[in-house]
Motif scaffolding. Structure first.
Motif, mmCIF file in Angstrom:
data_model
loop_
_atom_site.group_PDB
_atom_site.id
_atom_site.type_symbol
_atom_site.label_atom_id
_atom_site.label_comp_id
_atom_site.label_asym_id
_atom_site.label_seq_id
_atom_site.Cartn_x
_atom_site.Cartn_y
_atom_site.Cartn_z
ATOM 1 N N GLY A 96 0.783 -1.227 0.000
ATOM 2 C CA GLY A 96 0.000 0.000 0.000
ATOM 3 C C GLY A 96 0.813 1.275 0.000
ATOM 4 N N HIS A 97 2.138 1.177 -0.201
ATOM 5 C CA HIS A 97 2.967 2.384 -0.156
ATOM 6 C C HIS A 97 4.100 2.320 -1.167
ATOM 7 N N THR A 98 4.249 3.411 -1.916
ATOM 8 C CA THR A 98 5.449 3.652 -2.731
ATOM 9 C C THR A 98 5.861 5.098 -2.513
ATOM 10 N N PRO A 99 7.154 5.388 -2.564
ATOM 11 C CA PRO A 99 7.577 6.769 -2.310
ATOM 12 C C PRO A 99 7.253 7.728 -3.442
ATOM 13 N N GLY A 100 6.952 7.182 -4.640
ATOM 14 C CA GLY A 100 6.600 8.044 -5.768
ATOM 15 C C GLY A 100 7.701 9.027 -6.088
ATOM 16 N N GLN A 101 7.310 10.280 -6.299
ATOM 17 C CA GLN A 101 8.277 11.327 -6.652
ATOM 18 C C GLN A 101 9.086 11.802 -5.455
ATOM 19 N N MET A 102 8.701 11.355 -4.265
ATOM 20 C CA MET A 102 9.360 11.811 -3.050
ATOM 21 C C MET A 102 10.867 11.536 -3.083
ATOM 22 N N LEU A 103 11.240 10.362 -3.597
ATOM 23 C CA LEU A 103 12.641 9.960 -3.592
ATOM 24 C C LEU A 103 13.491 10.836 -4.505
ATOM 25 N N ASP A 104 12.907 11.357 -5.570
ATOM 26 C CA ASP A 104 13.656 12.167 -6.523
ATOM 27 C C ASP A 104 13.554 13.663 -6.255
ATOM 28 N N GLY A 105 12.797 14.029 -5.244
ATOM 29 C CA GLY A 105 12.565 15.450 -4.979
ATOM 30 C C GLY A 105 13.830 16.180 -4.560
#
Length: 409
Positions: free
Chosen positions: A384-393
């Motif tokens: 139910g969780h992925t970091p999405g764009q957070m990791l590349d921010g």
């Protein structure tokens, strides 16, 4: 001049011992006795002085036998040229104090160090007599002796047969600094003494032709201490020295002690305290070297001036610099990859590996295990969780640094 009472000596010599950080009692077990008699154990309750790496709260009577010293180390408050009040315990006084404190359950053991009086062998003999007399009197608590590198091998052997841990301070991170600030001490001689402790411990661990071991020699191993900030050594120098010491001498711990200007300070030393956060980051980096399979070159390089980042912990700093290694899937990743995730300690990783056999884990499951989700969520995939764009921010680092990072002094 009035004669000092034992209480006066205790106040002076316990305060003088505070500059030595090499104080922990992990790695030892209760000493048994065949007749069931004896005093105390190392697992009792008492006044908290420190935390062992295994999480136990430990209490030690931490004193100097004497603060008289024939050496003139620039960084030491007890150096021969220092204008400080002096005191000296007798062997009988240290034994009496230790047992009386122990009977009252104030302490779990003794940490004993000393200035050098008369000679290294004379001082070491007195310290060994204290440990031997305590054992002869039935004391089964923890004993940590700060050994003297120049003392005879016979005295060091006797020390290890009575004490749980021995420590020999390397003092400063580089040989050049030791020669500059403690010219009477020999860096090679210090390392030679550490090597002899390791060899003696290994010798006692080997079984004889009858299948029995000779005895227990320093069962909790040996440790050392380095002063941080008294010289120009950077964090790469400090961790590089620690890494070599762990490999060459099998040390249990390297302690890092942030230098603080002392009363009646030598003019050759800096007058500004290094931030205590630097000491804290060194301990965190040391942990990564010993328990997380990080290489020294992964933790610190000369590219960043040879210094650890004070704003974020070393594992997080590595993760931010190696975003291509993330995200890590908590339900599929190998142990070595999970250990690289910020916010995951060794115990949490073990719990993840055990629990995911029963089904896919969500962040909330890991939170209940004790994982620090605020740090980990940017670097992991879970049910139910992925970091999405957070990791590349571009602002990912800013999420972990407070606007006004509190500095510890």
């Amino acid at each position: 001049m009035a004669k000092m009472t034992i209480q006066d000596k205790l106040a002076l010599l316990s305060d003088a011992a505070k500059y030595d950080a090499s104080c922990a009692s992990s790695g030892t077990t209760k000493r048994g006795s065949r007749d069931g008699k004896g005093l105390g154990s190392t697992t009792g309750s008492g006044i908290c002085h420190a935390y062992a790496p295994d999480g136990r709260c430990i209490s030690l009577l931490k004193i100097l036998m004497t603060n008289y010293c024939v050496y003139d180390c620039a960084y030491c408050i007890n150096r021969v040229s220092s204008n400080v009040p002096r005191a000296r315990f007798t062997v009988e006084e240290v034994v009496w104090l230790t047992i009386e404190f122990y009977r009252r359950n104030y302490i779990e053991g003794l940490f004993l160090s000393s200035g050098i009086v008369k000679s290294s062998d004379y001082t070491m003999e007195e310290m060994v007599r204290i440990a031997e007399k305590l054992r002869a009197d039935g004391f089964r608590g923890y004993i940590h002796l700060k050994t003297i590198p120049e003392a005879s091998p016979e005295l060091i052997e006797r020390a290890g047969l009575s004490a749980d841990r021995l420590s020999i301070n390397v003092e400063l991170p580089t040989d050049a600094s030791v020669r500059a600030y403690a010219p009477e001490k020999d860096p090679a001689g210090i390392r030679d003494a550490m090597g002899k402790v390791r060899l003696t411990k290994e010798d006692y661990a080997e079984k004889s032709f009858t299948g029995r071991r000779r005895g227990k020699f320093a069962p909790a191993g040996q440790s050392t201490q380095m002063i941080v900030g008294a010289d120009a050594a950077d964090d790469a120098d400090i961790l590089g020295t620690a890494n070599k010491l762990y490999g060459a001498y099998g040390l249990k711990r390297v302690y890092y002690s942030a230098f603080s200007p002392i009363p009646d300070a030598s003019a050759v030393l800096p007058l500004v305290d290094p931030p205590l956060m630097r000491e804290h980051r060194l301990y965190q980096a040391d942990w990564l070297l010993r328990f997380y399979d990080f290489g020294l070159d992964e933790i610190i390089t000369r590219d960043n001036g040879g210094m650890l980042d004070l704003d974020v912990d070393p594992k997080l700093a590595w993760a931010l610099a190696n975003r291509d290694r993330f995200p890590v899937d908590v339900n599929r990743a190998a142990k070595e990859d999970l250990l690289r995730v910020p916010g995951f300690g060794t115990k949490i990783v073990q719990r993840i590996l055990s629990s995911r056999r029963n089904g896919a884990l969500a962040l909330e499951d890991i939170r209940r295990m004790g994982g620090r989700i605020k740090q980990a969520s940017s670097f992991v995939v879970a049910r139910g969780h992925t970091p999405g764009q957070m990791l590349d921010g571009a602002n990912l680092r800013a999420r972990f640094v407070k606007p006004q990072q509190m500095e510890l002094f």
